[in-house]
Every structure is written in C-alpha cells, then in structure tokens.
Enzyme design. Structure first.
Site, PDB file in Angstrom:
ATOM      1  N   LYS A  57     -12.585  37.652  10.734  1.00  0.00           N
ATOM      2  CA  LYS A  57     -11.430  37.565   9.820  1.00  0.00           C
ATOM      3  C   LYS A  57     -10.914  38.972   9.479  1.00  0.00           C
ATOM      4  O   LYS A  57     -11.621  39.963   9.694  1.00  0.00           O
ATOM      5  CB  LYS A  57     -11.845  36.822   8.554  1.00  0.00           C
ATOM      6  N   ARG A  78     -15.959  28.800  -5.294  1.00  0.00           N
ATOM      7  CA  ARG A  78     -14.699  29.142  -4.630  1.00  0.00           C
ATOM      8  C   ARG A  78     -14.026  27.870  -4.121  1.00  0.00           C
ATOM      9  O   ARG A  78     -13.142  27.339  -4.754  1.00  0.00           O
ATOM     10  CB  ARG A  78     -14.990  30.160  -3.525  1.00  0.00           C
ATOM     11  N   HIS A 100     -21.544  28.712   1.134  1.00  0.00           N
ATOM     12  CA  HIS A 100     -21.531  30.176   1.205  1.00  0.00           C
ATOM     13  C   HIS A 100     -22.346  30.739   0.045  1.00  0.00           C
ATOM     14  O   HIS A 100     -22.247  30.259  -1.081  1.00  0.00           O
ATOM     15  CB  HIS A 100     -20.074  30.654   1.121  1.00  0.00           C
ATOM     16  N   ARG A 112     -23.210  32.551  10.283  1.00  0.00           N
ATOM     17  CA  ARG A 112     -21.860  33.121  10.287  1.00  0.00           C
ATOM     18  C   ARG A 112     -22.029  34.624  10.079  1.00  0.00           C
ATOM     19  O   ARG A 112     -22.132  35.117   8.959  1.00  0.00           O
ATOM     20  CB  ARG A 112     -21.005  32.481   9.186  1.00  0.00           C
ATOM     21  N   TYR A 131       1.173  66.213  -5.918  1.00  0.00           N
ATOM     22  CA  TYR A 131       1.897  65.693  -7.085  1.00  0.00           C
ATOM     23  C   TYR A 131       1.111  65.941  -8.359  1.00  0.00           C
ATOM     24  O   TYR A 131      -0.101  65.694  -8.417  1.00  0.00           O
ATOM     25  CB  TYR A 131       2.137  64.190  -6.920  1.00  0.00           C
ATOM     26  N   CYS A 143      -1.293  61.944  -1.189  1.00  0.00           N
ATOM     27  CA  CYS A 143       0.102  61.473  -1.164  1.00  0.00           C
ATOM     28  C   CYS A 143       0.172  60.176  -0.360  1.00  0.00           C
ATOM     29  O   CYS A 143      -0.816  59.703   0.182  1.00  0.00           O
ATOM     30  CB  CYS A 143       1.015  62.502  -0.507  1.00  0.00           C
ATOM     31  N   ASP A 196       1.471  59.803   2.558  1.00  0.00           N
ATOM     32  CA  ASP A 196       1.299  59.998   4.001  1.00  0.00           C
ATOM     33  C   ASP A 196       0.515  61.252   4.382  1.00  0.00           C
ATOM     34  O   ASP A 196       0.352  61.518   5.575  1.00  0.00           O
ATOM     35  CB  ASP A 196       2.674  60.079   4.668  1.00  0.00           C
TER      36      ASP A 196
HETATM   37  C1  LIG Z   1     -16.753  36.341   5.150  1.00  0.00           C
HETATM   38  C2  LIG Z   1     -17.626  35.175   5.216  1.00  0.00           C
HETATM   39  C3  LIG Z   1     -18.824  35.211   5.968  1.00  0.00           C
HETATM   40  C4  LIG Z   1     -19.365  36.486   6.568  1.00  0.00           C
HETATM   41  O1  LIG Z   1     -19.953  37.252   5.551  1.00  0.00           O
HETATM   42  P1  LIG Z   1     -20.697  38.639   5.875  1.00  0.00           P
HETATM   43  O2  LIG Z   1     -21.228  39.082   4.562  1.00  0.00           O
HETATM   44  O3  LIG Z   1     -19.641  39.559   6.383  1.00  0.00           O
HETATM   45  O4  LIG Z   1     -21.715  38.330   6.881  1.00  0.00           O
HETATM   46  C5  LIG Z   1     -19.528  34.044   6.122  1.00  0.00           C
HETATM   47  N1  LIG Z   1     -19.117  32.893   5.544  1.00  0.00           N
HETATM   48  C6  LIG Z   1     -18.008  32.824   4.787  1.00  0.00           C
HETATM   49  C7  LIG Z   1     -17.621  31.519   4.175  1.00  0.00           C
HETATM   50  C8  LIG Z   1     -17.226  33.954   4.576  1.00  0.00           C
HETATM   51  O5  LIG Z   1     -16.135  33.881   3.810  1.00  0.00           O
END
Ligand SMILES: *Cc1c(COP(=O)(O)O)cnc(C)c1O
Length: 376
Positions: free
Chosen positions: A40, A138, A168, A221, A270, A316, A318
C-alpha cells in the site's frame, strides 16, 4: 506531480535488500503459512509495482493494498495473484473490484447488503475477506450478533466468495503483550462463531510475525519488514529484536547546488532563524518540504561528501541549507537519509528526530522525487 528528472534529488531503492527481506520472512513462515506482501501507499514510498514484482518472484501468495486504485495499478502491471484491499471500498465501486478479480474487505453488515445489490445488478461474484475488529477500533465486526448475521447472509450466496477473515493488531510491536493477548482472545472468539468457511484466516502483520507466537494464522500480511525496517521502532521506546534479519532498502540523496561564505550578521532562510556569528560556509540542497522532507528536520545532520553537516535555517518548500566546516565543490553528494542502519542519518534516526515513525518518513517522500532502482 511531475517527477524531477532534471534535478539531482532521488530516492534510491535497493531491490536486493527487498528480496533478502522477503526471502528471510518466507523461510521464517510457519509450515503451510503463506505471505501477502503489503505494498500500500506506493510500497511505503518505495514503489508498489517494483516491489510487487520482486515479491511475485519470491513466491508470495498475493498482495495487500489500502485502496482500490492501488489494486488496479498492480493489475495494470500484470500482477495476477490475489490482491486484497484493506480499507473500505464504497459499494458502488464493488463491480470494478469484481471485474478485476480484486478482493475486498467487509467492514460491516450494511456494506455487505449494499455491495450485494451492485453485484446482483451486474451478475458478478466478489472475493471478500471479512474484517473483524478485535481491538484495533478501526473497521470490521466487533459484535457477535452482526457477525453471525453476516455469516447467515453469506451462506449459499453466489455473489460472494469468502476468501478470508482477518483482524489487525494494535500493539504487536510492544513488549507488553497484555493487549495483544486480549486481541487474540477476541479474534478466537469471533472465529468460533464462523459458519462460512474462509479459505484463509489471517491476523499477523510484520510485528506479530517477527516478535510473537500469537494465534495460528494462514497468512502473514508482511509490510514494513519488506522494506527492511523494524516495526517496533518509535521515538520513545527501544526496538524489539526482530527474529529475522532486516535490510533497509531506501536512501535519499541529492547534491550541493550552491556553495558560498556568509559573514557575521548574515541570516539563512525564512525568518533568519540562523544568523552567522563569523564567516560561515553554507551549502544549498535542492530539496524541501514540497518533497515530503518536512520543516521539522531543521537541525538534522545530513552527510555532505564525507562530513555530517546540520541543516541550518528553516527548510524551504524546495531547498534547504547546510552549515559546512569547509569548502566543497558544487555537485558534492548529499546523503539525506542513509540505508545503512549504523549511519547517524539512518531512517530510524531521521524519524526519531521529527518525533515520528519511519513508516511516515518513507511515505512522505513524494512523487517529485524519482525512484531509482538498483540491486546490491
Ligand atoms: C498496513 C497493514 C499491515 C502491514 O503492517 P506492517 O506493520 O507494515 O507489517 C497489515 N495489515 C493491515 C490491516 C494493515 O493495514
């Protein structure tokens, strides 16, 4: 945003490191456990397609992204394996996911009912992963009754294929396992209520996989670990030790585009937050907060040639300026963030400096910085 290809400022990504991290995790998986590579947010700033291609070769089972467009980007790049969208996709776009064989997360019962209408109209079947909120707070089911109703709804429902159920973790990166265990219990409870049979039941993120033995998970994941970064890294606690070797892949480099001496009383940037009290050599680097290198980095030391020099004056939009102990020629290399964990400007040190986590530092570096790939 156009990438700045005529400016000396790039994000370099070592695909060799990415490959080693993926291979190390593949070896670390439990027997029969598989991996979804989390790419992602443009692969945490590293480039989603390039990272996904390496992961594909290493033999992952599929990919996770955050939004539907990221899944479509991978499909356009000829990635054919499973792609799961972890966030909520509005039901009206569900047919696009189904047509492109993209798997979606079910956040609640209402979503499922809405999605079914669109699928029925178009006579389509969607792959889904039922989200469970085991304590992240969430998305996903947190009430038994809704979860049971969703199972009923899905039974013999031809518009859906239940590819997964997942939750998660909120604190798998912490040495205090209390909440982690609480989440495991809640997940196991929800699992016991299942009447449909998902192909994969999964909970592990990088942290759960490399620090804990939580619950049996068909899939990991694997996100931040791909990029060689330790998930337990945050400004106010020590890193837990990863049980696999991790190799950071990202470095951020530029060059001096201007060098001069300023004199006593001369300001820099600045608001003149830096004023010279003697003759001072100032170098200018063509990178700024518009690249995602935020103003809070003022004072951080970057490597100019072979010397670490502090950023002086405000950053700044850039450009930023550094105070140098000696003259250096135009074009001298500036390593803003190093991929070597023992360098003082490594990404964890950079994140600590601006009071955040390295996930955020990497994601902030935006498309104006071209990604340059190499393998080492
Ligand atoms: C981003 C995410 C992950 C990966 O998490 P890491 O800490 O980068 O391994 C796994 N599951 C869900 C639902 C996430 O949003």
């Amino acid at each position: 945003m156009v990438p700045g290809i005529h400016r000396p400022a790039v994000v370099k990504v070592n695909l060799g490191a990415i490959k080693r991290n993926l291979e190390n995790e593949m070896e670390h998986l439990e027997p029969n456990q598989k991996m979804l590579a989390v790419v992602k947010a443009n692969g945490y700033g590293h480039g989603a397609v390039e990272v996904a291609k390496v992961a594909n070769e290493v033999g992952v089972a599929g990919f996770c992204v955050a939004i539907l467009d990221e899944a479509l980007e991978l499909r356009r790049a000829d990635i054919t394996k499973t792609i799961l969208v972890l966030g909520v996709v509005s039901p009206e776009y569900v047919p696009i996911a189904a047509v492109n064989d993209v798997s979606l997360t079910v956040p609640n019962l209402e979503w499922l009912k809405e999605a079914e209408k669109y699928l029925k109209d178009a006579n389509l079947r969607l792959k889904i992963h039922i989200g469970v909120d085991s304590g992240m707070g969430r998305i996903g089911f947190n009430e038994d009754a809704d979860f049971i109703a969703a199972n009923e709804f899905l039974k013999d429902n031809n518009n859906f294929f239940v590819e997964g159920m997942f939750a998660h973790f909120a604190s798998a990166d912490s040495s205090d396992e209390t909440y982690f265990k609480h989440q495991c219990e809640k997940f196991n409870h929800m699992k016991s209520l299942l009447t449909v049979k998902p192909k994969w039941i999964h909970v592990d993120n990088t942290a759960a996989s490399i620090f804990h033995n939580g619950i049996k998970s068909d899939l990991v994941r694997f996100g931040i670990g791909i990029y060689g970064l330790n998930p337990s890294s945050n400004p106010d606690s020590l890193d837990l030790k990863s049980n696999i070797d991790l190799y950071p892949a990202l470095s951020f480099e530029s060059e001096l585009t201007h060098v001069k001496t300023i004199h006593q009383g001369d300001g820099v940037g600045y608001g003149s937050t830096f004023v010279a009290d003697e003759d001072t050599i100032i170098g200018t680097v063509p990178v700024g907060y518009a690249d995602g290198f935020i103003r809070k980095f003022q004072g951080f030391k970057v490597k100019v040639g072979d010397t670490y020099c502090p950023i002086v004056g405000r950053i700044c939009m850039d450009q930023f300026m550094v105070k140098m102990p000696k003259e250096m020629p135009l074009g001298t290399k500036v390593v803003i963030i190093s991929d070597n964990p023992s360098d003082p400007n490594n990404i964890k040190a950079a994140a600590d400096y601006v009071d955040t986590i390295h996930y955020e530092v990497a994601c902030l570096l935006n498309d104006r910085l071209p990604r340059v790939y190499y393998e080492e």
